[in-house]
Design a protein around this motif. Structure first.
Motif, PDB file in Angstrom:
ATOM      1  N   ALA A 154       0.858  -1.190   0.000  1.00 40.05           N
ATOM      2  CA  ALA A 154       0.000   0.000   0.000  1.00 40.05           C
ATOM      3  C   ALA A 154       0.891   1.237   0.000  1.00 40.05           C
ATOM      4  O   ALA A 154       1.846   1.331   0.777  1.00 40.05           O
ATOM      5  CB  ALA A 154      -0.927   0.009   1.214  1.00 40.05           C
ATOM      6  N   LEU A 155       0.572   2.173  -0.883  1.00 40.15           N
ATOM      7  CA  LEU A 155       1.375   3.378  -1.067  1.00 40.15           C
ATOM      8  C   LEU A 155       0.491   4.611  -0.924  1.00 40.15           C
ATOM      9  O   LEU A 155      -0.536   4.730  -1.585  1.00 40.15           O
ATOM     10  CB  LEU A 155       2.000   3.374  -2.465  1.00 40.15           C
ATOM     11  CG  LEU A 155       2.730   4.641  -2.920  1.00 40.15           C
ATOM     12  CD1 LEU A 155       4.063   4.782  -2.180  1.00 40.15           C
ATOM     13  CD2 LEU A 155       2.952   4.607  -4.439  1.00 40.15           C
ATOM     14  N   SER A 156       0.892   5.524  -0.030  1.00 43.19           N
ATOM     15  CA  SER A 156       0.236   6.834   0.091  1.00 43.19           C
ATOM     16  C   SER A 156       1.220   7.905  -0.370  1.00 43.19           C
ATOM     17  O   SER A 156       2.349   7.969   0.129  1.00 43.19           O
ATOM     18  CB  SER A 156      -0.182   7.113   1.539  1.00 43.19           C
ATOM     19  OG  SER A 156      -1.289   6.314   1.907  1.00 43.19           O
ATOM     20  N   ILE A 157       0.792   8.721  -1.324  1.00 47.91           N
ATOM     21  CA  ILE A 157       1.615   9.822  -1.830  1.00 47.91           C
ATOM     22  C   ILE A 157       1.087  11.116  -1.230  1.00 47.91           C
ATOM     23  O   ILE A 157      -0.106  11.430  -1.360  1.00 47.91           O
ATOM     24  CB  ILE A 157       1.549   9.874  -3.368  1.00 47.91           C
ATOM     25  CG1 ILE A 157       1.988   8.519  -3.950  1.00 47.91           C
ATOM     26  CG2 ILE A 157       2.426  11.006  -3.900  1.00 47.91           C
ATOM     27  CD1 ILE A 157       1.617   8.336  -5.409  1.00 47.91           C
ATOM     28  N   PHE A 158       1.961  11.855  -0.535  1.00 49.47           N
ATOM     29  CA  PHE A 158       1.524  13.036   0.213  1.00 49.47           C
ATOM     30  C   PHE A 158       1.793  14.339  -0.544  1.00 49.47           C
ATOM     31  O   PHE A 158       2.617  14.386  -1.469  1.00 49.47           O
ATOM     32  CB  PHE A 158       2.239  13.085   1.567  1.00 49.47           C
ATOM     33  CG  PHE A 158       1.961  11.881   2.436  1.00 49.47           C
ATOM     34  CD1 PHE A 158       0.673  11.616   2.883  1.00 49.47           C
ATOM     35  CD2 PHE A 158       2.987  11.018   2.809  1.00 49.47           C
ATOM     36  CE1 PHE A 158       0.407  10.503   3.685  1.00 49.47           C
ATOM     37  CE2 PHE A 158       2.735   9.916   3.608  1.00 49.47           C
ATOM     38  CZ  PHE A 158       1.446   9.659   4.047  1.00 49.47           C
TER      39      PHE A 158
END
Length: 474
Positions: A154-158
């Motif tokens: 899972a990848l969150s780009i901020f």
């Protein structure tokens, strides 16, 4: 007297080791204690060779019946493999060990197999090789899915430009430690426990077995496993704007996580693999590929349990990402998630099949995925091309170059510290078995699957947390 007749004597006259010998010895003790040894052995040999003649014998009838049942049921009970294996495509064959190919060759001989493929990160596993993709007809293989059901990335780009990461190492480290737990048996207690709608999933009530696991699932929600599972801060680089994600060219702070369904998935895997082996008796070399027919109650139970474990694994990532996003006060520009160690109902060449991806990433046309490298090597945000030869799949990482034991024996702490320093990576936890040198070259792996995925962005690890207790699965 015949107290001297042993199992060894019976083996010499043609009996096979197992319950038949025990039954014969019991009958000898009960009915033939006074019979001459030579005569009795001759009689028992006749029972072995002509059991149908003794079916109505008061003393030997039970032995004769057991011999006939073993002879007639065992061959029919063991499901024969195909004489010739079905062909399959190997991507990056030069980087794949023979053990993985051997395991895939066996899987391609299953009578339920429709198609297969081997990904460039493949290495030997348990049952189906890690990096193995297998399509079957109406059958599900618990060890084709794996122990860590629904393990995912899972990848969150901020909305945080790269320059605002550096200089705040202490803050990122503090929050990473505060909001993650790793390793076998780790859980949250009391008010620490997270809440998530997955805990209300009615499938927990589908069977008493699943209902019993609800408490463990709640306690471990939001934790990560041992082994190669991680939570890490890093920088993701978009060389150009991506219209689908609506992200401009640039370098952003991102959070990447890798873990699965924890104790819930491991317990489900163990339970249904045992059940599959009892129901589906395969030759020894294929025993760990025992499968369940999806038209049976057992097959349906596993399907429900597997999907529940997959939903639970996703919920664990969601909890971790929400906690850390809140902790750093960031806004999420985009989130991408994909899983492996799972089975999907898909259409392949016009036929509905069950696609098992054991350590392989779904890569259907337009499907987003994340393929990590190691704690120092980059990972890649990718978009699938929908290649039929790979059964719409790609690698799930770089893949191991060394076994865990070999890594521990050949890599020193000094080696590991040097490579971490050279790449500017801060490591929290992890053992030598997870050292970067224990993994294949991610660039070679990616080069071997250019026809499977397009690279959208590159992720560079900066701060990595892993289990430090040597645990793998609980």
């Amino acid at each position: 007297m015949n107290t001297n007749i042993t199992g060894a004597n019976l083996l010499t006259i043609g009996y096979s080791e197992g319950k038949i010998v025990g039954l014969a010895l019991n009958i000898i003790a009960e009915h033939f204690i006074e019979t001459n040894e030579a005569e009795l052995l001759a009689l028992l040999k006749k029972v072995k060779n002509y059991p149908e003649s003794f079916l109505d014998d008061e003393a030997l009838g039970a032995l004769a019946t057991a011999i006939i049942e073993e002879a007639t049921i065992k061959p029919d009970d063991t499901i024969a493999l195909l004489d010739d294996r079905k062909t399959y495509t190997i991507f990056g064959e030069n980087y794949i060990e023979d053990g993985a190919k051997d395991q895939m060759n066996i899987a391609m001989k299953l009578p339920v197999t429709a198609a297969g493929a081997l990904m460039p990160d493949a290495h030997q596993g348990y049952g189906l090789p890690i990096g193995g993709v297998l399509a079957t007809r109406n059958a599900i293989i618990p060890y084709g899915v794996g122990v860590d059901i629904g393990c995912r990335m899972a990848l969150s780009i901020f909305d945080i430009p790269e320059k605002y990461y550096f200089g705040k190492d202490a803050m990122y480290k503090r929050e990473l430690i505060a909001h993650t737990k790793f390793g076998a048996g780790q859980n949250y207690k009391g008010d620490e426990r997270a809440d998530h709608e997955v805990l209300e999933n009615e499938d927990f009530n589908a069977t008493p077995f699943l209902k019993h696991l609800h408490g463990k699932a709640w306690a471990q929600l939001g934790t990560s496993g041992g082994g190669n599972h991680f939570v890490e801060w890093g920088i993701i680089d978009f060389a150009e704007r991506d219209e689908v994600l609506n992200i401009n060219k640039g370098r952003y702070v991102a959070l990447l996580t890798h873990s699965g369904s924890r104790g819930l998935g491991a317990t489900i895997a163990g339970h249904y693999t045992k059940l599959a082996k009892e129901i589906c008796k395969l030759p020894k070399e294929a025993a760990n590929l025992a499968y369940l027919d999806l038209n049976t109650p057992e097959g349906q139970e596993y399907w429900i349990a597997m999907n529940l474990a997959g939903d639970y694994a996703s919920a664990c990532h969601e909890v971790i990402h929400k906690r850390l996003t809140k902790a750093i006060g960031a806004k999420v520009l985009a989130k991408v998630e994909n899983h492996h160690n799972f089975a999907w109902k898909e259409t392949l060449n016009g036929e509905e099949v069950i696609v098992h991806r054991k350590g392989a990433t779904p890569a259907g046309k337009g499907v987003m995925g994340i393929i990590p490298g190691s704690m120092t090597a980059p990972g890649f945000l990718v978009r699938g091309k929908g290649e039929t030869d790979s059964i719409n799949s790609a690698s799930h990482g770089a893949g191991r170059l060394m076994s865990r034991s070999k890594a521990i024996q050949s890599i020193t702490k000094s080696d590991m510290k040097t490579i971490l320093k050279d790449h500017g990576v801060t490591l929290i936890g992890a053992g030598l078995d997870e050292a970067p040198m224990a993994y294949k070259d991610i660039h070679q792996v990616m080069a071997a699957q250019t026809e499977l995925v397009d690279v959208i962005a590159k992720f560079e690890p900066k701060m990595v947390r892993m289990a430090d207790d040597g645990s793998r699965e609980d």
